[in-house]
Scaffold this active site. Structure first.
Site, PDB file in Angstrom:
ATOM      1  N   CYS A 169      35.540  42.128  49.864  1.00 17.88           N
ATOM      2  CA  CYS A 169      36.772  41.576  49.293  1.00 17.88           C
ATOM      3  C   CYS A 169      38.011  42.332  49.787  1.00 17.88           C
ATOM      4  CB  CYS A 169      36.655  41.632  47.774  1.00 17.88           C
ATOM      5  SG  CYS A 169      38.182  41.339  46.874  1.00 17.88           S
TER       6      CYS A 169
ATOM      7  N   CYS B  43      40.255  43.692  47.014  1.00 17.33           N
ATOM      8  CA  CYS B  43      39.589  44.842  46.377  1.00 17.33           C
ATOM      9  C   CYS B  43      39.855  46.112  47.186  1.00 17.33           C
ATOM     10  CB  CYS B  43      38.079  44.612  46.272  1.00 17.33           C
ATOM     11  SG  CYS B  43      37.609  43.186  45.274  1.00 17.33           S
TER      12      CYS B  43
END
Length: 169
Positions: A86, A89
């Protein structure tokens, strides 16, 4: 003539094979160097990667208390639900590291990889990553989604820190 064609094919095959070996070797070396560089970054010691067992034993036993969040910790916490693939993230991670470092004696940051812990993602209703739970010592956690600005993270930390700690900062 056949011998000449055969030698040419053999030369081409040898060249292609060497080229493939070189490219593959370079890719592996590059990947290993990248992993080495990423892994060598120092993280604050109050950032802890956890799984379901750790969560149940030290933070919140969702099987014993399925309808009420009962926090077991002795410091407020941030629980970061993330995935290694991600992008947002990865962009959020340095902000959490800075927050953990700046609040080292008052706050713990837990990280849960949703791909390794799908049961936790399901239990907490995580539908997108990153998702953060800001956990006060008492009361319900606050849930926030996305690559949050550092100012917002600091504001939420202010909400979960005990008043006497927050006011002294």
């Amino acid at each position: 003539m056949k011998s000449s064609i055969s030698k040419t094919k053999s030369l081409w095959l040898s060249t292609i094979t060497l080229l493939l070996v070189f490219v593959a070797g370079s890719s592996v070396a590059c990947a290993q160097q990248t992993k080495k560089n990423i892994g060598s970054e120092a993280k604050p010691n109050n950032i802890i990667e956890i799984d379901a067992t750790y969560l149940k034993e030290h933070i919140y036993d969702y099987e014993a208390n399925p309808n009420q969040f009962v926090y077991k910790g002795d410091k407020p916490a941030i629980i970061d639900f993330y995935a290694t693939w991600c992008g947002p993230c990865r962009a959020l991670a340095p902000k959490l590291e800075a927050t953990a470092k700046n609040n080292a004696s008052n706050l713990v940051v837990y990280k849960i990889d949703i791909d390794k812990n799908p049961e936790l993602a399901t239990h907490f209703g995580i539908q997108s990553v990153p998702t953060l739970l800001f956990v006060p010592l008492k009361g319900m956690p606050y849930l926030s989604k996305g690559n949050l600005p550092l100012e917002y993270i600091n504001q939420m930390v202010g909400k979960i820190l005990p008043k006497e700690i927050h006011n002294s900062k």
